[in-house]
Design a protein around this motif. Sequence first.
Motif, short mmCIF file in Angstrom:
data_model
loop_
_atom_site.label_atom_id
_atom_site.label_comp_id
_atom_site.label_asym_id
_atom_site.label_seq_id
_atom_site.Cartn_x
_atom_site.Cartn_y
_atom_site.Cartn_z
N THR A 193 2.76 4.43 17.36
CA THR A 193 1.39 4.02 17.38
C THR A 193 0.24 4.68 16.75
N ARG A 194 0.34 5.74 16.11
CA ARG A 194 -0.46 6.58 15.39
C ARG A 194 -0.72 6.15 13.89
N GLY A 195 0.33 5.38 13.52
CA GLY A 195 0.29 4.85 11.94
C GLY A 195 -0.74 3.86 11.67
N TYR B 118 -0.65 -1.17 9.09
CA TYR B 118 0.54 -1.16 9.79
C TYR B 118 0.21 -1.32 11.22
N LYS B 119 1.41 -1.93 11.78
CA LYS B 119 1.21 -2.20 13.38
C LYS B 119 2.63 -2.00 14.09
N LEU B 120 2.60 -1.27 15.08
CA LEU B 120 3.85 -0.68 15.66
C LEU B 120 4.60 -1.99 16.16
N ALA B 121 3.84 -2.81 16.78
CA ALA B 121 4.53 -4.23 17.26
C ALA B 121 5.33 -4.56 16.15
N ARG C 100 -3.12 8.24 9.27
CA ARG C 100 -2.84 7.91 10.73
C ARG C 100 -4.09 7.54 11.57
N ARG C 101 -4.04 6.65 12.43
CA ARG C 101 -5.19 6.22 13.27
C ARG C 101 -5.65 7.43 14.35
N ASN C 102 -7.09 7.49 14.22
CA ASN C 102 -7.49 8.82 15.19
C ASN C 102 -7.41 8.28 16.36
N ILE C 103 -7.30 9.21 17.31
CA ILE C 103 -7.23 8.86 18.86
C ILE C 103 -7.76 7.93 19.36
N ASP C 104 -9.12 7.85 19.16
CA ASP C 104 -10.08 6.83 19.61
C ASP C 104 -10.07 5.57 18.90
N GLU C 105 -9.41 5.26 17.78
CA GLU C 105 -9.21 4.16 16.95
C GLU C 105 -8.19 3.27 17.75
N LYS C 106 -8.45 1.88 17.77
CA LYS C 106 -7.59 0.71 18.11
C LYS C 106 -6.67 0.35 16.90
#
Length: 86
Positions: free
Chosen positions: A27-29, A52-55, A80-86
Amino acid sequence: NYQCPLIFWKDLPQARTMHALRPHMHTRGKRIKFKVIYPDNSTEDLLNVSNYKLAWQPTYRLSEPKVLPAASPICGAYSRRNIDEK
C-alpha cells in the motif's frame, strides 16, 4: 522523487530474455521505474509506473521480448506514499 535506488539483478550470468515485469510495493508504493544497464554502460528504460496502485498488481508485458546480455544489471527506483497520503 526517486530516492531509493535498487539493484534487482546485479549481474546476469548469461543472456536472458525478459517478457514481463511485475512491481510489488504493497500500500505504500507511489511510483516505480525499472531500467537495464548494458555492458557498454548505455541504459534503457524497461518500465515506468508513475501512479502505482496496489489493487492493480498487474504483470506488465513488454510489447516485444527483450534480450538482455550477460552482465546487464536491472535496476530501478521507487517512491513511497507518506502515511497520511491516500
